[in-house]
Enzyme design. Structure first.
Site, PDB file in Angstrom:
ATOM      1  N   HIS A   1       0.871  -1.236   0.102  1.00 48.09           N
ATOM      2  CA  HIS A   1       0.067   0.246   0.092  1.00 48.09           C
ATOM      3  C   HIS A   1       0.317   1.076  -0.250  1.00 48.09           C
ATOM      4  O   HIS A   1       0.221   2.343  -0.149  1.00 48.09           O
ATOM      5  CB  HIS A   1      -1.255   0.274   1.265  1.00 48.09           C
ATOM      6  CG  HIS A   1      -0.523   0.234   2.301  1.00 48.09           C
ATOM      7  ND1 HIS A   1       0.491  -0.846   3.224  1.00 48.09           N
ATOM      8  CD2 HIS A   1       0.163   1.466   3.174  1.00 48.09           C
ATOM      9  CE1 HIS A   1       0.677   0.064   4.810  1.00 48.09           C
ATOM     10  NE2 HIS A   1       0.687   1.168   4.248  1.00 48.09           N
TER      11      HIS A   1
HETATM   12  C1  UD1 Z   1      -1.867   5.246   6.337  1.00 49.01           C
HETATM   13  C2  UD1 Z   1      -0.893   5.480   6.565  1.00 49.01           C
HETATM   14  C3  UD1 Z   1      -0.101   4.220   6.654  1.00 49.01           C
HETATM   15  C4  UD1 Z   1      -0.688   3.071   7.094  1.00 49.01           C
HETATM   16  C5  UD1 Z   1      -2.355   3.205   6.602  1.00 49.01           C
HETATM   17  C6  UD1 Z   1      -2.569   1.543   6.631  1.00 49.01           C
HETATM   18  C7  UD1 Z   1      -0.940   8.013   6.544  1.00 49.01           C
HETATM   19  C8  UD1 Z   1       0.295   8.937   5.609  1.00 49.01           C
HETATM   20  N1  UD1 Z   1      -0.949   7.021   6.196  1.00 49.01           N
HETATM   21  O1  UD1 Z   1      -2.414   5.103   4.896  1.00 49.01           O
HETATM   22  O2  UD1 Z   1       0.858   4.792   7.248  1.00 49.01           O
HETATM   23  O3  UD1 Z   1       0.285   2.155   6.929  1.00 49.01           O
HETATM   24  O4  UD1 Z   1      -2.819   4.133   6.397  1.00 49.01           O
HETATM   25  O5  UD1 Z   1      -3.511   1.630   5.924  1.00 49.01           O
HETATM   26  O6  UD1 Z   1      -1.439   8.334   7.452  1.00 49.01           O
HETATM   27  N2  UD1 Z   1      -9.428   4.964   2.014  1.00 49.01           N
HETATM   28  C9  UD1 Z   1     -10.468   4.184   1.830  1.00 49.01           C
HETATM   29  N3  UD1 Z   1     -11.154   3.568   2.974  1.00 49.01           N
HETATM   30  C10 UD1 Z   1     -10.884   4.588   4.098  1.00 49.01           C
HETATM   31  C11 UD1 Z   1      -9.189   4.947   4.198  1.00 49.01           C
HETATM   32  C12 UD1 Z   1      -8.946   5.319   2.644  1.00 49.01           C
HETATM   33  O7  UD1 Z   1     -11.371   3.721   0.635  1.00 49.01           O
HETATM   34  O8  UD1 Z   1     -11.231   3.720   4.989  1.00 49.01           O
HETATM   35  C13 UD1 Z   1      -8.554   5.377   0.841  1.00 49.01           C
HETATM   36  C14 UD1 Z   1      -9.081   7.187   0.559  1.00 49.01           C
HETATM   37  O9  UD1 Z   1      -9.919   7.562   0.131  1.00 49.01           O
HETATM   38  C15 UD1 Z   1      -7.497   7.481   0.572  1.00 49.01           C
HETATM   39  C16 UD1 Z   1      -6.544   5.643  -0.259  1.00 49.01           C
HETATM   40  O10 UD1 Z   1      -7.706   4.756   0.529  1.00 49.01           O
HETATM   41  O11 UD1 Z   1      -7.315   7.289  -1.465  1.00 49.01           O
HETATM   42  C17 UD1 Z   1      -6.081   6.028   0.792  1.00 49.01           C
HETATM   43  O12 UD1 Z   1      -5.929   6.261   2.636  1.00 49.01           O
HETATM   44  P1  UD1 Z   1      -5.245   6.897   3.541  1.00 49.01           P
HETATM   45  O13 UD1 Z   1      -5.829   6.984   5.244  1.00 49.01           O
HETATM   46  O14 UD1 Z   1      -5.089   8.782   2.874  1.00 49.01           O
HETATM   47  O15 UD1 Z   1      -3.996   6.817   3.351  1.00 49.01           O
HETATM   48  P2  UD1 Z   1      -3.739   4.658   3.190  1.00 49.01           P
HETATM   49  O16 UD1 Z   1      -2.792   4.646   2.314  1.00 49.01           O
HETATM   50  O17 UD1 Z   1      -4.352   4.678   3.782  1.00 49.01           O
END
Ligand code: UD1
Length: 366
Positions: A210
């Site tokens: 991820h």
């Molecule tokens: C975040 C953390 C990372 C951790 C990871 C675990 C930061 C900078 N990064 O990364 O350290 O290892 O979580 O999962 O905080 N999304 C969904 N549903 C959700 C959450 C997110 O669809 O419940 C999608 C969002 O729309 C976004 C993407 O996933 O496009 C990334 O989510 P985001 O929370 O920004 O960062 P992660 O990549 O999950």
């Protein structure tokens, strides 16, 4: 004394569960300590958030800031605005942040800027040295303003001391993620795919990816997966896909008979799969700690790690992000020569009670 516990994203939930439990235990003993659980809403999907609360027995959050997705700045801004509003109407005495996600940094800054709230960082001091990772910036910013540091390793202590933190504010307590792991181990359960594919212990590979560096470019992601498929000796590859990765995978169209993509798994199911895997191939940091404690071989597709003890003591090997490193690593694995590893100091399942004892002492609570 009122402590805010901040949780925003999947790995946070695993780290706060034992901390809450330790506070509740002390409260029951009559100690004047209480907590308020603040969910920032960074992760909001059922599978990324709610299922973890349910399985780990985490109480309903007292407040949900509903920050949701967005760019780094948008997410940070929404969390800070929401948390500041809460603190201005109902302040706390201490704000505990865990790990390195955006919610960690945003809430630490907000609490600290209000002037009379102390900030404690659980998992403080770890460093990858890679400033392109949003998590590294979150760590550095959080540590630069925290009052107290509860650390997982001697390396973290050294990093903090090098940054000028005085020793009286550093508490080497171990790893709350491992508190949760050891507590939940007897309750691990096989996911549906275990039966559907008739999987057996040691008979499959688990992959998670991820990190933006690995998944935000479709052709790079495809190359990594192709190499894993080629090196797998036909073993089933179980790949629970993070939402961020899912968006990019749609563009690659990658397929193989032994590649099985699933939705994100719950905690108990995922760790059942890890415990019984032949190997875990990942770019996560937290998973390398879990494989170390469960003594499962782990290959990390990153150039660096903020958790060096998983390599020096544990079962983890850093392969880098060049797909060419995957085949030789699998060769080593299949030859039966993967390192067996040992358990890092203080990763004994008793970290959260140690943290709360320190807090009681620091704040002179009776
Ligand atoms: C975040 C953390 C990372 C951790 C990871 C675990 C930061 C900078 N990064 O990364 O350290 O290892 O979580 O999962 O905080 N999304 C969904 N549903 C959700 C959450 C997110 O669809 O419940 C999608 C969002 O729309 C976004 C993407 O996933 O496009 C990334 O989510 P985001 O929370 O920004 O960062 P992660 O990549 O999950």
């Amino acid at each position: 004394m009122l402590i805010d516990i901040i949780a925003g994203a999947r790995p946070n939930f695993i780290k706060i569960a034992p901390v809450i439990e330790a506070i509740v235990a002390k409260k029951k003993e009559g100690v004047a300590i209480d907590y308020r659980l603040v969910h920032t809403g960074q992760h909001y999907d059922k599978k990324m958030s709610h299922d973890f609360f349910e399985q780990l027995g985490i109480p309903e959050p007292d407040h949900n800031l509903e920050a949701g997705s967005g760019t780094q700045a948008e997410q940070t801004a929404r969390i800070m605005t929401g948390y500041e509003k809460l603190l201005m109407s109902q302040p706390c005495d201490l704000c505990i942040v865990v790990g390195d996600v955006t919610s960690t940094m945003a809430c630490a800054i907000t609490a600290k800027k209000l002037g009379n709230i102390k900030v404690a960082h659980v998992e403080g001091g770890i460093r990858s040295g890679d400033w392109t990772m949003p998590e590294e910036i979150n760590r550095i910013v959080t540590d630069s303003i925290s009052d107290y540091f509860f650390t997982t390793s001697a390396t973290a202590n050294d990093n903090l001391r090098k940054a000028g933190v005085t020793t009286d504010r550093i508490f080497f307590v171990g790893n709350t993620m491992i508190d949760t792991l050891l507590k939940q181990l007897p309750f691990f359960t096989p996911p549906t795919i275990w039966n559907t594919l008739s999987l057996t212990a040691g008979g499959y590979i688990i992959t998670t990816l991820h990190r933006p560096a690995n998944v935000d470019d479709a052709s790079g992601l495809e190359k990594l997966l192709s190499e894993i498929i080629k090196a797998s000796n036909g073993l089933p590859i179980i790949f629970p896909v993070h939402p961020r990765t899912a968006k990019m995978l749609e563009k690659t169209g990658i397929k193989a008979d032994n590649l099985h993509m699933t939705e994100p798994m719950s905690y108990l199911e995922f760790n059942y799969m890890v415990k019984n895997a032949k190997v875990v191939v990942t770019d996560s940091g937290g998973i390398t700690e879990e494989t170390t404690v469960m003594r499962v071989p782990c290959m990390t597709l990153r150039e660096n790690t903020e958790r060096p003890e998983t390599c020096t003591v544990g079962t983890n090997e850093l392969l880098g992000t060049n797909p060419d490193a995957i085949a030789p690593a699998f060769k080593m694995l299949f030859s039966g020569n993967w390192k067996k590893g040992a358990i890092p100091e203080m990763w004994d399942g008793k970290t959260a009670p140690r943290i709360i004892e320190h807090i009681i002492h620091i704040f002179g609570i009776v």
